[in-house]
Design an enzyme around this catalytic site. Structure first.
Site, PDB file in Angstrom:
ATOM      1  N   ASP A 198      -8.586   4.433   2.474  1.00 33.49           N
ATOM      2  CA  ASP A 198      -7.803   5.656   2.647  1.00 33.49           C
ATOM      3  C   ASP A 198      -6.479   5.557   1.871  1.00 33.49           C
ATOM      4  O   ASP A 198      -6.186   4.572   1.197  1.00 33.49           O
ATOM      5  CB  ASP A 198      -7.546   5.854   4.144  1.00 33.49           C
ATOM      6  CG  ASP A 198      -7.134   7.269   4.491  1.00 33.49           C
ATOM      7  OD1 ASP A 198      -7.056   8.127   3.594  1.00 33.49           O
ATOM      8  OD2 ASP A 198      -6.874   7.526   5.690  1.00 33.49           O
ATOM      9  N   HIS A 205      -2.516 -10.176  -2.319  1.00 33.00           N
ATOM     10  CA  HIS A 205      -3.214 -11.028  -3.279  1.00 33.00           C
ATOM     11  C   HIS A 205      -4.208 -11.957  -2.580  1.00 33.00           C
ATOM     12  O   HIS A 205      -4.031 -12.363  -1.438  1.00 33.00           O
ATOM     13  CB  HIS A 205      -2.209 -11.828  -4.113  1.00 33.00           C
ATOM     14  CG  HIS A 205      -1.254 -12.656  -3.319  1.00 33.00           C
ATOM     15  ND1 HIS A 205      -0.197 -13.329  -3.884  1.00 33.00           N
ATOM     16  CD2 HIS A 205      -1.182 -12.945  -1.990  1.00 33.00           C
ATOM     17  CE1 HIS A 205       0.462 -13.987  -2.950  1.00 33.00           C
ATOM     18  NE2 HIS A 205      -0.115 -13.766  -1.798  1.00 33.00           N
TER      19      HIS A 205
END
Length: 293
Positions: A198, A205
């Protein structure tokens, strides 16, 4: 009025003076200058440094793509059916497959690979990544920027950890507006096939996300987390760094995962616990609050 417009335009345009001395320019383009009374044709000379046989370039090595008017580097490999809209830029050695659509003001970084039939919206930044087939990347998404990694050295200085790896996005992935996905530092960040994300989601990371996951708005996943297949995260769910979530887990909105989830099922709360336990906690808290004078 038309004469004055012609005179003004021949002197300057937005501060760029057009010198008409013989031999200074070697090519020209015809522009139209309009007023309420008339329309005049004006010849504007351009420098040969900004002209190529493909229709003109802004910087050395960049050409204008014939399908959409965007700019691309001469070393990029773009399928003839791809659309690169005006204002978009495709950098060195990028690869765009068949029927790819790049929206205006989007930047495709060096060596990025985009699979066939993928649609990328406006104002998107894509770098250090590969994107699979049939993906949809909505407006304002940022993919492949550095992750948030720092440490304090022996002298008390804040030092940035190297962020040198990539993002790998599978096939049929959809990423909502203004979502950010960071590149990896010790392993690639991975988004599995058919996952749907969404708006306003942050993926740190080194995160690995399985296939067919569903993430609602404002979810935040910290670095190096690992999420299995068919996982659904409600709005504003937070996942701590370096934790893992097994496949087929659902988390209620506003939950926070602080440790590994090893059993499939429904979870909720802060910290996240099995859903029946979380509901019991809520009921007990409500009863306790009513007993207070």
């Amino acid at each position: 009025m038309a004469n004055s417009l012609r005179t003004l335009f021949s002197v300057s345009t937005h501060g760029v003076f057009l010198n008409k001395r013989s031999g200074f320019f070697s090519s020209s383009r015809n522009l139209r200058v309009c007023s309420h009374q008339s329309t005049e044709s004006v010849t504007v000379n351009v420098s040969p440094d900004n002209e190529t046989s493909s229709g003109g370039n802004v910087e050395k090595g960049f050409l204008r793509w014939r399908n959409g008017g965007g700019m691309y580097h001469r070393s990029a490999l773009i399928d003839s059916s791809a659309l690169v809209e005006f204002g978009a830029v495709v950098h060195q050695e990028a690869i765009l497959g068949a029927e790819v659509h790049i929206g205006s003001n989007t930047v495709i970084g060096s060596s990025v690979k985009i699979g066939p039939s993928t649609k990328i919206g406006y104002n998107v930044s894509v770098s250090n990544c590969s994107i699979g087939d049939l993906c949809v990347i909505h407006n304002g998404v940022c993919i492949g920027q550095d992750g948030f990694g720092f440490y304090v050295d022996d002298n008390g200085n804040m030092v940035k950890k190297p962020q040198t790896l990539n993002v790998k996005i599978g096939n049929r992935v959809e990423i909502g507006a203004n979502t950010c996905i960071d590149r990896g530092s010790w392993r690639d960040t991975v988004i599995g096939d058919d996952t749907k994300i969404d708006n306003l989601v942050q993926i740190g990371h080194n995160v690995i996300i399985g296939k067919c996951c569903l993430f609602c708005g404002q979810v935040g996943i910290a670095g190096s987390a690992e999420i299995g297949d068919f996982v659904a995260l409600g709005g504003r769910v937070a996942v701590r760094d370096h934790v893992s979530i097994v496949s087929k887990v659902r988390l209620a909105a506003n939950s926070c995962v602080t440790k590994n989830i090893t059993e499939p099922g429904d979870y909720g709360g802060f910290p996240a616990v099995p859903i029946h336990q979380w509901r019991r906690q809520i009921v007990e808290a409500q009863i306790s609050s009513k007993r207070k004078p």
